[in-house]
Design an enzyme around this catalytic site. Structure first.
Site, short mmCIF file in Angstrom:
data_model
loop_
_atom_site.label_atom_id
_atom_site.label_comp_id
_atom_site.label_asym_id
_atom_site.label_seq_id
_atom_site.Cartn_x
_atom_site.Cartn_y
_atom_site.Cartn_z
N CYS A 1 0.87 -1.18 0.00
CA CYS A 1 0.00 0.00 0.00
C CYS A 1 0.90 1.22 0.00
O CYS A 1 1.48 1.58 1.03
CB CYS A 1 -0.93 0.00 1.22
SG CYS A 1 -2.07 1.41 1.21
N CYS B 1 -4.83 5.89 -4.77
CA CYS B 1 -4.19 4.59 -4.55
C CYS B 1 -2.77 4.68 -5.10
O CYS B 1 -2.58 4.89 -6.31
CB CYS B 1 -4.97 3.48 -5.25
SG CYS B 1 -4.20 1.85 -5.11
#
Length: 266
Positions: free
Chosen positions: A74, A206
């Protein structure tokens, strides 16, 4: 426990830092509880950041998605962890370990940069019909699974419906994937919307998805192999560029990080 509510270009997290020996917990269940938008703090994920070493600066970072699953990569969670470590310990450069992978991080006055490792890239992985038009998705592994569709207008996409369909597509079973819709937006610029696995919804930004978008757009000849601005839903774009030493294998992703508030968990 003291926590930060922090976001990397709109991708928001509950961040817990340096919990110590008594900090062990049932983190998947805690992630579901804390990330709930109406009954918890509200976030896309729960991030646990632990200082391993001061010199050199090394942190172990674990990210739990809002559904309690563990994220293997992430980018924005890494960027938020680096930002917090910079403010807590003064680090400007550090190594971040997530799911067994080492990431570099650099913090400047107005942005935080981390590295993402690029794995297998497969063109035309699957096809679905979007707004009456057959649309191909390429896949790019940037520490986690992503598919990318190049479209004419990202704002015309029903991201929740199409993203959910592709995320669970039989051709991508059993892991599923994160789903990105990408629109060319001028010289060295892209526009993106992402449906994230583990959040099971569209997120405002993202980091690993931005890298996947740039990798696919470069493969398609839509951008050159240099810095690319990736515009997201929150209006705080990320920048993706090849790593100078490993341009074919590693990319930098950078942009703003903001601490929204701090508090104590009941």
């Amino acid at each position: 426990m003291h926590f930060r509510k922090i976001h990397g270009a709109g991708n928001d997290f509950v961040l817990l830092s340096d919990l110590g020996p008594d900090g062990d917990n049932e983190w998947p269940k805690e992630a579901e509880r804390l990330c709930a938008r109406r009954t918890g703090v509200g976030a896309d994920g729960l991030v646990i950041s632990t200082l391993v070493s001061n010199r050199p600066a090394v942190l172990e970072v674990t990210c739990f998605n809002a559904d309690g699953s563990i994220a293997t990569m992430c980018g924005n969670a890494l960027r938020c962890s680096a930002w917090a470590a910079h403010h807590d310990h003064g680090f400007q450069q550090m190594s971040l370990h997530m799911a067994g992978v080492v990431h570099e991080a650099v913090v400047s006055d107005d942005s935080v940069w981390v590295t993402a490792e690029v794995g297998e890239v497969l063109p035309r992985r699957l096809q679905v019909v979007i707004n009456g038009r057959p649309t191909w998705f390429d896949s790019a592994h940037t520490g986690t699974e992503h598919v990318v569709a190049i479209v004419d207008d990202v704002d015309a996409i029903d991201t929740a419906m199409v993203g959910g369909l592709v995320r669970h597509h039989a051709d991508l079973a059993p892991l599923g994937t994160n789903v990105n819709f990408v629109e060319p937006a001028g010289d060295q610029a892209l526009k993106i919307r992402t449906y994230e696995r583990g959040v099971e919804a569209e997120t405002l930004s993202c980091g690993s998805g931005a890298v996947a978008a740039v990798v696919v757009a470069t493969m398609r000849g839509l951008v050159a192999r240099r810095a690319v601005t990736v515009h997201n839903r929150v209006g705080e774009p990320l920048t993706v560029r090849p790593h100078d030493a490993r341009p074919n294998r590693t990319h930098w992703v950078g942009g703003p990080v903001t601490t929204a508030f701090e508090g104590v968990l009941a």
